[in-house]
Design a protein around this motif. Structure first.
Motif, PDB file in Angstrom:
ATOM      1  N   UNK A   9      -1.494   9.813   7.126  1.00  0.00           N
ATOM      2  CA  UNK A   9      -2.157  10.855   6.342  1.00  0.00           C
ATOM      3  C   UNK A   9      -1.753  10.921   4.878  1.00  0.00           C
ATOM      4  N   UNK A  10      -0.453  10.809   4.579  1.00  0.00           N
ATOM      5  CA  UNK A  10       0.019  11.100   3.224  1.00  0.00           C
ATOM      6  C   UNK A  10       0.067   9.871   2.320  1.00  0.00           C
ATOM      7  N   UNK A  11      -0.244   8.694   2.867  1.00  0.00           N
ATOM      8  CA  UNK A  11      -0.241   7.429   2.123  1.00  0.00           C
ATOM      9  C   UNK A  11       1.143   7.039   1.633  1.00  0.00           C
ATOM     10  N   UNK A  12       2.184   7.602   2.249  1.00  0.00           N
ATOM     11  CA  UNK A  12       3.540   7.136   1.993  1.00  0.00           C
ATOM     12  C   UNK A  12       3.825   5.937   2.882  1.00  0.00           C
ATOM     13  N   UNK A  13       4.776   5.116   2.473  1.00  0.00           N
ATOM     14  CA  UNK A  13       5.378   4.110   3.337  1.00  0.00           C
ATOM     15  C   UNK A  13       6.861   4.442   3.385  1.00  0.00           C
ATOM     16  N   UNK A  14       7.249   5.047   4.488  1.00  0.00           N
ATOM     17  CA  UNK A  14       8.599   5.602   4.540  1.00  0.00           C
ATOM     18  C   UNK A  14       9.079   5.641   5.976  1.00  0.00           C
ATOM     19  N   UNK A  15      10.365   5.335   6.167  1.00  0.00           N
ATOM     20  CA  UNK A  15      11.016   5.475   7.462  1.00  0.00           C
ATOM     21  C   UNK A  15      12.244   6.347   7.279  1.00  0.00           C
ATOM     22  N   UNK A  16      12.457   7.257   8.208  1.00  0.00           N
ATOM     23  CA  UNK A  16      13.572   8.198   8.143  1.00  0.00           C
ATOM     24  C   UNK A  16      14.237   8.257   9.505  1.00  0.00           C
ATOM     25  N   UNK A  17      15.563   8.217   9.526  1.00  0.00           N
ATOM     26  CA  UNK A  17      16.314   8.434  10.758  1.00  0.00           C
ATOM     27  C   UNK A  17      17.100   9.726  10.601  1.00  0.00           C
ATOM     28  N   UNK A  18      16.883  10.639  11.531  1.00  0.00           N
ATOM     29  CA  UNK A  18      17.541  11.942  11.459  1.00  0.00           C
ATOM     30  C   UNK A  18      17.733  12.473  12.871  1.00  0.00           C
TER      31      UNK A  18
ATOM     32  N   UNK B 115      16.394  10.535  15.830  1.00  0.00           N
ATOM     33  CA  UNK B 115      14.953  10.308  15.868  1.00  0.00           C
ATOM     34  C   UNK B 115      14.577   9.443  14.673  1.00  0.00           C
ATOM     35  N   UNK B 116      13.777   8.404  14.907  1.00  0.00           N
ATOM     36  CA  UNK B 116      13.263   7.573  13.820  1.00  0.00           C
ATOM     37  C   UNK B 116      11.820   7.989  13.539  1.00  0.00           C
ATOM     38  N   UNK B 117      11.560   8.345  12.290  1.00  0.00           N
ATOM     39  CA  UNK B 117      10.234   8.758  11.851  1.00  0.00           C
ATOM     40  C   UNK B 117       9.603   7.628  11.040  1.00  0.00           C
ATOM     41  N   UNK B 118       8.359   7.300  11.372  1.00  0.00           N
ATOM     42  CA  UNK B 118       7.636   6.223  10.695  1.00  0.00           C
ATOM     43  C   UNK B 118       6.381   6.781  10.030  1.00  0.00           C
ATOM     44  N   UNK B 119       6.183   6.409   8.783  1.00  0.00           N
ATOM     45  CA  UNK B 119       4.924   6.683   8.095  1.00  0.00           C
ATOM     46  C   UNK B 119       4.531   5.376   7.413  1.00  0.00           C
ATOM     47  N   UNK B 120       3.610   4.650   8.034  1.00  0.00           N
ATOM     48  CA  UNK B 120       3.267   3.294   7.585  1.00  0.00           C
ATOM     49  C   UNK B 120       1.802   3.258   7.181  1.00  0.00           C
ATOM     50  N   UNK B 121       1.509   3.836   6.027  1.00  0.00           N
ATOM     51  CA  UNK B 121       0.130   3.971   5.546  1.00  0.00           C
ATOM     52  C   UNK B 121      -0.226   2.827   4.599  1.00  0.00           C
ATOM     53  N   UNK B 122      -1.285   2.101   4.935  1.00  0.00           N
ATOM     54  CA  UNK B 122      -1.794   1.114   3.985  1.00  0.00           C
ATOM     55  C   UNK B 122      -2.286   1.823   2.731  1.00  0.00           C
ATOM     56  N   UNK B 123      -3.035   2.904   2.914  1.00  0.00           N
ATOM     57  CA  UNK B 123      -3.426   3.757   1.802  1.00  0.00           C
ATOM     58  C   UNK B 123      -4.498   3.168   0.898  1.00  0.00           C
ATOM     59  N   UNK B 124      -4.778   3.875  -0.163  1.00  0.00           N
ATOM     60  CA  UNK B 124      -5.802   3.475  -1.120  1.00  0.00           C
ATOM     61  C   UNK B 124      -5.329   2.286  -1.952  1.00  0.00           C
ATOM     62  N   UNK B 125      -6.176   1.267  -2.060  1.00  0.00           N
ATOM     63  CA  UNK B 125      -5.818   0.042  -2.743  1.00  0.00           C
ATOM     64  C   UNK B 125      -5.380   0.210  -4.183  1.00  0.00           C
ATOM     65  N   UNK B 126      -5.794   1.286  -4.816  1.00  0.00           N
ATOM     66  CA  UNK B 126      -5.381   1.459  -6.217  1.00  0.00           C
ATOM     67  C   UNK B 126      -3.892   1.764  -6.340  1.00  0.00           C
ATOM     68  N   UNK B 127      -3.239   2.079  -5.221  1.00  0.00           N
ATOM     69  CA  UNK B 127      -1.801   2.354  -5.238  1.00  0.00           C
ATOM     70  C   UNK B 127      -0.986   1.204  -4.657  1.00  0.00           C
TER      71      UNK B 127
END
Length: 272
Positions: free
Chosen positions: A229-238, A241-253
């Motif tokens: 959803x947010x177009x971030x590419x980010x992994x967090x361990x807390x 729990x491992x959280x994944x946000x693997x967004x290809x996102x808009x090509x202009x970014x």
């Protein structure tokens, strides 16, 4: 079993990045094959039209490479060209797919299961300086959140968010003896929104995720959480729990103009 994680492909927006003869389904299938990925967790926003998103799922199935587990994103519910005004009908079409995780958890093995739901935003990550009525309008000064034009639930966002949370909890109970990989489209952790205060996202964080979904991590044995959803590419361990946000996102970014490279940069993997 090797899992891949991907979200927000936006094949229509990113079509201009393709070379002649390329397609996102073929590029993705090739990546999955060469990286020996058994299951792809696809966390929504394939395109901005439900029929195009459904067609993409059909194409991925026909490639016969990896099993696809899918939850739709807010853009997948849009129907700009087809003029469908009943989002509940579109949601049913997605939920009837064999790729859908809604009411259909995927059993990985004796230890793990995958539970998924698109989720919906409850305004909880935004600043409290705005009213619920201002969030419901989805329009701030000169800008606006386009779900107001293309998503038609016939009920409030908070009601939709509560209903989807209730479904997640039902599905959690179905796999009560398992550790869980949770997949949603909306974000469920404050580290994946824009930090406040912010002159714009004081308002727009309202539509990025659901604060109420954070209770799931206290109530259930979730070990991995996939979002988009947010177009971030980010992994967090807390807290284990491992959280994944693997967004290809808009090509202009993107970092490059090459969709093959960007898919490789974006997709995260893990093994269960």
């Amino acid at each position: 079993m090797k899992f891949g994680v991907l979200s927000d492909i936006h094949i229509d927006i990113n079509e201009r990045k393709l070379a002649p003869g390329q397609s996102y389904d073929s590029l993705l299938a090739e990546y999955l094959y060469h990286n020996e990925i058994d299951v792809l967790l696809l966390a929504g926003d394939i395109s901005s039209d439900y029929r195009e998103s459904l067609a993409f799922l059909d194409k991925m199935k026909n490639h016969r490479v990896s099993k696809i587990l899918f939850v739709p994103g807010n853009h997948d519910y849009w129907s700009i060209r087809n003029k469908e005004t009943d989002t509940n009908k579109i949601n049913l079409l997605f939920n009837e797919r064999e790729e859908s995780l809604v009411a259909n958890p995927f059993i990985v093995n004796d230890t793990y299961a995958v539970v998924g739901n698109p989720g919906w935003y409850d305004y909880g990550f935004a600043s409290n300086k705005y009213t619920e009525e201002e969030f419901e309008a989805k329009k701030l000064r000169v800008g606006g959140w386009n779900d107001r034009l293309y998503v038609h639930w016939g009920k409030s966002d908070r009601d939709v968010s509560r209903e989807m949370l209730a479904q997640i909890e039902k599905d959690m109970e179905k796999v009560a003896d398992k550790r869980v990989v949770l997949m949603t489209h909306v974000v469920t952790h404050p580290q994946f929104i824009v930090p406040l205060p912010h002159r714009v996202y004081d308002y727009y964080n309202a539509f990025l995720g659901s604060r109420s979904y954070m209770t799931l991590y206290d109530k259930y044995p979730i070990t991995k959480s996939v979002m988009g959803h947010v177009h971030f590419r980010k992994t967090l361990v807390e807290d284990a729990i491992t959280y994944y946000c693997a967004c290809l996102g808009n090509g202009r970014h993107w970092y490059t103009d090459d969709p093959v490279s960007e898919l490789a940069y974006t997709i995260e993997t893990f093994t269960l």
